[in-house]
Design an enzyme around this catalytic site. Structure first.
Site, PDB file in Angstrom:
ATOM      1  N   ASN A 194     -28.579  49.818  28.895  1.00  0.00           N
ATOM      2  CA  ASN A 194     -28.886  49.175  30.175  1.00  0.00           C
ATOM      3  C   ASN A 194     -30.376  49.226  30.498  1.00  0.00           C
ATOM      4  OD1 ASN A 194     -26.314  48.359  30.594  1.00  0.00           O
ATOM      5  ND2 ASN A 194     -25.743  50.075  31.906  1.00  0.00           N
ATOM      6  N   GLU A 244     -22.200  54.812  23.756  1.00  0.00           N
ATOM      7  CA  GLU A 244     -23.415  55.607  23.930  1.00  0.00           C
ATOM      8  C   GLU A 244     -22.970  56.998  24.371  1.00  0.00           C
ATOM      9  OE1 GLU A 244     -27.483  53.828  25.842  1.00  0.00           O
ATOM     10  OE2 GLU A 244     -25.667  53.275  26.870  1.00  0.00           O
ATOM     11  N   HIS A 280     -20.545  56.519  27.416  1.00  0.00           N
ATOM     12  CA  HIS A 280     -20.695  55.207  28.043  1.00  0.00           C
ATOM     13  C   HIS A 280     -20.070  54.139  27.165  1.00  0.00           C
ATOM     14  CE1 HIS A 280     -23.557  51.847  29.588  1.00  0.00           C
ATOM     15  NE2 HIS A 280     -22.443  51.876  30.271  1.00  0.00           N
ATOM     16  N   SER A 303     -22.306  54.110  34.387  1.00  0.00           N
ATOM     17  CA  SER A 303     -23.269  53.222  33.732  1.00  0.00           C
ATOM     18  C   SER A 303     -24.679  53.423  34.265  1.00  0.00           C
ATOM     19  CB  SER A 303     -22.864  51.747  33.861  1.00  0.00           C
ATOM     20  OG  SER A 303     -21.935  51.538  34.867  1.00  0.00           O
TER      21      SER A 303
END
Ligand code: NAD
Length: 719
Positions: free
Chosen positions: A503, A465, A453, A432
């Site tokens: 993120n 992702e 991801h 991540s």
């Protein structure tokens, strides 16, 4: 080319719906014209005594209205008139001389189901692909072709409210038990049985009367008297308001349309349905939800590499998953669900056993909810083979690692597995926070390395992702994208960068919430403000959910990579240092019961924060502005820096990855709706108060000056 092919045999018209050039059947203007002509023929051709409506598409009966047509509505009145015209057409099917029998196999959705409800008889195939639903409220509109009127009369008020408000798919068996369909058969005999039933109607052996509406006994007690009905409607309104927090007006509009026709004269119900359909179609909410529909549809056709290059994806016949922890188990389970054999590896037997138990739990969900049979469950489970060595990895086309979040561990795993893989084998990391290129430094074939991801919990979260480095080979990208889609995910492709995209925009938003805490704003006030903005949970609750250790570490990594504007808030650092873990440790900003249930703010946490004295009040709109503008600005930076390939990917990624309010369309849509100039002015004002944190992204400043937008102001929402 026509969409409806009609052949008449022994007085029965067999209508086969096969929209040319499309994988689905829908009501385009052309189809509506053909249907009108067909009904005229029914009126005049006395030799036709009954009709059967079939689909030639493999697993679609009729998917509904043509959503493209919604873009052409000039205003609410225009949309209302279009609904009235469609209602009139369907009323001709219901009242016409020729009874129409539906032979439903595959998806029967929206306008498709509304047409079916007007038919004399409905037979469905007993097959998992056969699902019926009125999903209009998901597009911010309501059924406009009589669905709000005929459905309650067919399945009862309570069931109809539930179907329309939840937009849920109803499977064939449930459709039979609620009276939504009249008969279920094996798909192999659907057509023949429908023709036989049509002949029975034609000969008069089967009378053309609809059975009374069926509700379960408990519901009937309420529905059969005006006071009971008032209770049902009141509860529905209350639930709709609670669920939508006032952001989705179509839910209340649907209830109003149902109520208008259920007690009042039918004409009033249909008129109200058309009026409310028009009103809803013209709302900004509906425009954003329709945008998201087109955005996700266009993503499904995006192979994952830019330009027109055709780079075929390789089939992933076998998958390797390394790390049998929380994420690994989720990934292995959803692959097994799609029939993909999985080698599932960890370092110790105990870890593998724990992982297998977690896989079993995920797969058992399918059994419990009756989506799969016992045999299918057993078959899926047998596809996952636990292991502590690399036996079998020479046959995997793709390996996804989900080991500890540590560069050293990930590089070791890469070095170990790479020589075991076939030459075309792809190594995907589920990291991540670690740059993919750093992990790929350990690879002999860095062109076969990329990021996949997944979000937690893997079986539920819709986004994936795929992260590419400058070295990643195009066919590795298309393969990862195609496989992600096979797993049922909405896939965006982003370039390698700290935090990737999701993120990267989430961190400044959560950190801004922490900075508000530093300034003395109360925990619940911050969460309440962002819930009111439309996020599914507030940012402080989210910190607790993610785990404060994980969030703290991610915050540090982002600050190191990006610099001062991501400096972690003192409050978050202090709570992490105090050893609070959030929900998983039953103590974070909130307190949690043994069952993990949130019990309200843990007041003792305030003693850890830099501002421990009295809480300061701040208007909700100011809290919202600070947190969301930090996110929007970062999203534009991602576009500027080429992390994102398009605003569309950024909008879909935010909505599906972090629950950015769908009715706002996504960060880029929000900027377009408010105008770049207004956003830049707000950012500049905040930047004056908090220097360096809100400096408007370069593109935003240019757009503010030129009046440009991310999407065209009119026409198709995805450019
Ligand atoms: P976890 O601790 O539940 O599982 C990690 C597993 O990896 C453990 O079973 C461990 O035994 C195993 N492992 C460690 N070293 C190994 C090795 N050398 N070979 C084989 N197995 C090894 O962790 P998790 O939450 O599943 O996270 C895994 C990865 O997914 C991390 O990179 C994390 O950042 C990422 N991720 C996690 C989340 C989340 O919400 N948990 C979300 C997205 C991505």
């Amino acid at each position: 080319m026509t969409a409806l092919t009609v052949t008449v045999e022994a007085g029965v018209a067999r209508i086969v719906f096969d929209l040319p050039g499309e994988s689905i059947n829908k009501f385009t203007a052309g189809v509506i014209g053909e249907l009108t002509a067909l009904l005229d023929r029914f009126d005049s051709d006395e030799t036709i005594k009954a009709a059967v409506l079939l689909s030639a598409k493999p697993d679609i009966w009729i998917a509904g209205a043509d959503i493209e047509a919604f873009l052409a509505f000039k205003d609410a009145k225009d949309a209302e008139e279009s609904a009235r015209a469609a209602q009139a057409l369907v009323a001709r099917v219901e009242r016409g001389r020729v009874p129409v029998i539906c032979a439903i196999h595959g998806a029967c959705l929206g306008g498709g189901l509304e047409l079916a409800l007007a038919c004399a008889y409905r037979i469905a195939s007993d097959h998992p692909k056969t699902v019926l639903a009125l999903p209009e409220t998901q597009l911010g509109i309501i059924p406009g072709i009589g669905g709000t009127q005929r459905l309650p009369r067919t399945v009862g008020l309570t069931t109809a409210l539930d179907m329309i408000l939840s937009a849920r798919n109803v499977r064939a068996r449930k459709a039979l038990s609620t009276g939504l369909v009249d008969e279920l058969v094996h798909p192999a005999i659907l057509r023949d049985l429908a023709i036989q039933r049509a002949q029975e109607f034609a000969s008069g052996a089967r009378p053309r009367v609809r059975p009374e509406r069926r509700s379960d006994a408990k519901a009937i007690v309420l529905e059969d008297n005006p006071i009971g009905r008032a209770v049902v409607f009141r509860q529905a309104r209350e639930q709709a308001l609670k669920k939508s927090r006032g952001h989705y007006p179509a839910l209340l509009a649907a209830i109003a349309a149902i109520a208008a026709g259920y007690d009042g004269p039918p004409a009033q119900g249909y008129a109200e349905e058309a009026r409310l359909f028009g009103e809803m179609a013209a709302t900004a909410v509906s425009k954003e939800l329709v945008f998201l529909f087109f955005a996700t549809t266009s993503l499904k056709k995006d192979i994952g590499v830019p330009g027109d290059a055709a780079v075929p994806a390789r089939a992933v016949g076998r998958l390797g998953v390394i790390g049998t922890g929380f994420m690994g188990a989720g990934i292995a389970a959803i692959a097994a669900r799609q029939g993909v054999p999985v080698r599932f590896k960890d370092t110790k037997h105990e870890a593998v056993l724990k992982g297998m138990a977690a896989v079993r739990d995920v797969l058992r969900d399918g059994l419990t909810s009756k989506r799969i049979t016992r045999q299918e469950y057993a078959d899926q489970l047998s596809l996952v083979a636990g292991t502590v060595d690399y036996a079998g990895f020479s046959a995997v086309d793709l390996v996804i690692e989900a080991v500890f979040e540590d560069l050293g561990v990930k590089q070791t795993v890469l070095r170990e597995v790479e020589p075991q893989l076939p030459a075309h084998g792809i190594f995907a990391t589920n990291t991540s926070t670690i740059p993919i290129a750093r992990i790929a430094e350990a690879a002999a074939r860095p062109e076969r390395v990329l990021g996949m991801h997944f979000f937690s919990p893997v079986p539920k979260m819709p986004l994936l992702e795929v992260i590419v480095t400058p070295q990643t080979a195009p066919d590795a990208v298309t393969t990862a994208v195609a496989f992600g889609r096979k797993l049922g995910k909405t896939v965006i492709v982003v370039n390698d960068s700290p935090g990737f995209y999701v993120n990267r925009i989430l961190l400044p938003y959560m950190n801004e919430a922490g900075l508000l805490l530093d300034e003395g704003v109360a925990i619940d006030a911050i969460d309440a403000a962002l819930l009111a903005f439309g996020f599914p949970v507030g940012p402080i609750t989210l910190l607790d959910e993610v785990g404060l250790d994980v969030a703290g570490k991610a915050g540090r990594i982002m600050a190191e990579a990006i610099g001062a504007r991501m400096t972690p808030s003192r409050s978050i650092v202090a709570v992490v240092e105090a050893g609070r873990l959030g929900r998983k440790g039953r103590q974070g900003f909130y307190a949690y019961g043994v069952d993990g249930k949130k019990n309200g703010v843990d007041e003792s946490v305030y003693a850890l924060l830099p501002t421990t004295s009295t809480r300061r009040t701040m208007p909700a709109d100011e809290i919202q502005r600070r947190c969301t503008l930090a996110m929007l600005n970062e999203a534009v930076r991602c576009l500027d820096e080429g992390v994102l390939r398009s605003p569309r990917d950024g909008d879909v990624g935010a909505v599906f990855g972090i629950g950015y309010p769908p009715f706002r369309g996504g960060p880029f849509r929000t900027i377009d709706a408010r105008g770049a100039a207004a956003i830049v002015a707000e950012l500049a004002a905040l930047d004056a108060q908090h220097p360096g944190r809100f400096t408007p992204a370069a593109r935003l400043q240019e757009m503010a000056a030129s009046g440009a937008r991310f999407y065209p102001a009119t026409g198709r929402p995805v450019g």
